[in-house]
Design a protein around this motif. Structure first.
Motif, PDB file in Angstrom:
ATOM      1  N   LEU A   1     -20.861   3.888  -1.329  1.00  0.00           N
ATOM      2  CA  LEU A   1     -22.061   4.119  -2.137  1.00  0.00           C
ATOM      3  C   LEU A   1     -21.752   4.847  -3.430  1.00  0.00           C
ATOM      4  CD1 LEU A   1     -24.514   4.953   0.723  1.00  0.00           C
ATOM      5  CD2 LEU A   1     -24.708   3.052  -0.862  1.00  0.00           C
TER       6      LEU A   1
ATOM      7  N   ALA B   1     -23.598   3.889  -6.703  1.00  0.00           N
ATOM      8  CA  ALA B   1     -24.755   4.766  -6.878  1.00  0.00           C
ATOM      9  C   ALA B   1     -25.038   4.973  -8.350  1.00  0.00           C
ATOM     10  CB  ALA B   1     -24.504   6.119  -6.200  1.00  0.00           C
TER      11      ALA B   1
ATOM     12  N   TYR C   1     -29.615   3.584  -5.452  1.00  0.00           N
ATOM     13  CA  TYR C   1     -28.953   4.416  -4.454  1.00  0.00           C
ATOM     14  C   TYR C   1     -28.548   5.744  -5.105  1.00  0.00           C
ATOM     15  CZ  TYR C   1     -28.192   0.065  -1.798  1.00  0.00           C
ATOM     16  OH  TYR C   1     -28.350  -1.111  -1.106  1.00  0.00           O
TER      17      TYR C   1
ATOM     18  N   GLU D   1     -33.082   1.993   1.969  1.00  0.00           N
ATOM     19  CA  GLU D   1     -32.872   3.385   1.562  1.00  0.00           C
ATOM     20  C   GLU D   1     -32.476   4.236   2.753  1.00  0.00           C
ATOM     21  OE1 GLU D   1     -35.734   4.305  -2.280  1.00  0.00           O
ATOM     22  OE2 GLU D   1     -36.537   4.574  -0.270  1.00  0.00           O
TER      23      GLU D   1
ATOM     24  N   CYS E   1     -28.995   3.500   3.813  1.00  0.00           N
ATOM     25  CA  CYS E   1     -28.094   4.114   2.840  1.00  0.00           C
ATOM     26  C   CYS E   1     -27.861   5.587   3.169  1.00  0.00           C
ATOM     27  CB  CYS E   1     -28.686   3.965   1.441  1.00  0.00           C
ATOM     28  SG  CYS E   1     -28.097   5.127   0.199  1.00  0.00           S
ATOM     29  N   TYR E   2     -28.909   6.272   3.622  1.00  0.00           N
ATOM     30  CA  TYR E   2     -28.816   7.698   3.912  1.00  0.00           C
ATOM     31  C   TYR E   2     -28.312   7.994   5.318  1.00  0.00           C
ATOM     32  CZ  TYR E   2     -30.746   9.504  -0.408  1.00  0.00           C
ATOM     33  OH  TYR E   2     -30.926   9.863  -1.720  1.00  0.00           O
TER      34      TYR E   2
ATOM     35  N   PHE F   1     -23.538  -2.926   0.551  1.00  0.00           N
ATOM     36  CA  PHE F   1     -24.658  -2.315  -0.158  1.00  0.00           C
ATOM     37  C   PHE F   1     -24.754  -2.825  -1.592  1.00  0.00           C
ATOM     38  CE2 PHE F   1     -24.174   0.858   3.225  1.00  0.00           C
ATOM     39  CZ  PHE F   1     -25.497   1.143   3.536  1.00  0.00           C
TER      40      PHE F   1
ATOM     41  N   ALA G   1     -27.669  -3.345  -5.003  1.00  0.00           N
ATOM     42  CA  ALA G   1     -27.662  -2.201  -5.909  1.00  0.00           C
ATOM     43  C   ALA G   1     -28.075  -2.610  -7.311  1.00  0.00           C
ATOM     44  CB  ALA G   1     -26.265  -1.570  -5.946  1.00  0.00           C
TER      45      ALA G   1
END
Length: 398
Positions: A16, A20, A213, A322, A325-326, A381, A385
């Motif tokens: 990420l 990000a 992200y 989301e 992702c976390y 991911f 993005a």
């Protein structure tokens, strides 16, 4: 106080960190405004962005594209009363959209009846017309067949015919529209138009919603005493909150140890099942309702173990991505858009299967994190993005 420890999700953080965003997209205007919003004038504008339902993912996307396009104007209506926006926004916007000068492109969501707008504003007809489908009205679930209002689907057919390019946020969204065109056409009593799919399909493409992200912390907390579940959805019929509450009730009946964040929007008409569960599961509920602060919302995701969807209507699902992702393990139905995005180990076929998955994780909460980390080996991911997707959107808007 629960015992907890820190874990370092190196593979997830590393992947990420490469995609990000170092800053969030600019917020153009508040979605709470009840007025028509028109962005400030720019010299020699190239693109006209129009969003008749300025809230949620509709707001996020149009703000992002406007932010990327300095030679653009933005016109929005507040994100309220969706049925009226779908029926009447063309009429409302026709008198607010400025006269065309140097614009070459108009970009709008499918909530707008584009054919109606072009009829009311002939000066817009010369522009390249791009329509983004966050959702379509061909497979919206209904409680009873008599509740089906075919007008919404009909408006989207005429919008497709009037547009030059049609962009969908998933392959499922695209296919469910094309595959159901004839079902709507057959509802006409006579003079049924032919070859709708042949006329519309060449205009279509899939371009995933660009997810922002934020940078993740290297360390995330992990609770060893109980499983923490997140349900981050609108409190409406199509997200099936009653199914989720049934699942939680069965976990409670098994005397399993879990906590839950029931997030999402609070609307005037809160489903009875959610009001009831506020009392019946009060010992398990950590958060109940909409979280205003993004930082607080992300902190909840970071400190949770699994994220659950029970939706019966979904074409993409930003909140689920989301949460994944976390660091949350996604548990999603084996239908709609979900098999397109998530690997087989995240899918469940029925309510009993979802209960089984969550039961196993309640008995061993650390396994949820282990299984989530394992997903990083094959989950890309980057394909969702906004840093990755930006060149494709810029090419679309040329």
């Amino acid at each position: 106080m629960a015992n907890s420890r820190k874990h370092n999700n190196n593979s997830s953080v590393r992947q990420l960190s490469e995609i990000a965003n170092t800053f969030p997209p600019t917020e153009v205007c508040s979605e709470t405004s009840s007025d028509v919003f028109i962005s400030k004038e720019v010299l020699n504008p190239h693109i006209l962005f129009v969003e008749p339902f300025y809230t949620g993912s509709h707001k996020e996307l149009i703000d992002l594209l406007h932010d990327w396009s300095p030679k653009s104007r933005l016109i929005t209506l507040s994100g309220k009363k969706w049925p009226w926006r779908a029926r009447c926004s063309a009429l409302i916007l026709s008198s607010h959209i400025p006269q065309i000068t140097t614009e070459k492109t108009i970009f709008c969501s499918s909530v707008l009846s584009l054919a109606e707008l072009l009829g009311l504003r002939p000066d817009l007809q010369k522009l390249k017309k791009i329509v983004y489908f966050h959702e379509n009205q061909f497979v919206y679930p209904i409680r009873q067949i008599k509740d089906r209002d075919v007008q919404y689907a009909y408006n989207q057919i005429t919008t497709c015919l009037a547009a030059d390019e049609l962009v969908f946020n998933s392959e499922f969204n695209l296919r469910s529209l094309l595959d159901n065109l004839n079902k709507v056409v057959k509802l006409l009593p006579d003079y049924r138009p032919k070859d709708m799919q042949l006329k519309i399909q060449p205009k279509c493409k899939v371009l995933y919603f660009p997810v922002w992200y934020p940078l993740l912390p290297d360390d995330q907390s992990e609770n060893l005493e109980y499983l923490t579940i997140v349900w981050p959805h609108r409190w409406e019929f199509d997200k099936a909150p009653e199914v989720f509450i049934n699942i939680l009730t069965k976990l409670k009946q098994k005397n399993l140890n879990f906590r839950v964040h029931i997030l999402g929007g609070n609307f005037a008409d809160v489903p009875d099942v959610l009001n009831d569960v506020k009392e019946s599961l009060k010992e398990n509920i950590l958060t109940f309702g909409f979280v205003e602060s993004k930082d607080e919302y992300y902190d909840i995701l970071i400190n949770s173990d699994v994220v659950v969807s029970t939706a019966i209507h979904e074409f993409f699902g930003v909140a689920m991505l989301e949460a994944m992702c976390y660091g949350c393990f996604p548990i999603v139905p084996n239908k709609l858009v979900y098999p397109e995005i998530y690997p087989p180990q995240c899918l469940y076929n029925d309510e009993a299967a979802a209960v089984k998955m969550l039961t196993d994780y309640c008995k061993n909460p650390s396994k949820a994190r282990i299984d989530r980390h394992a997903l990083d080996c094959g989950f890309d991911f980057g394909r969702f993005a906004y840093g990755t997707l930006r060149p494709r959107y810029r090419q679309l808007l040329k």
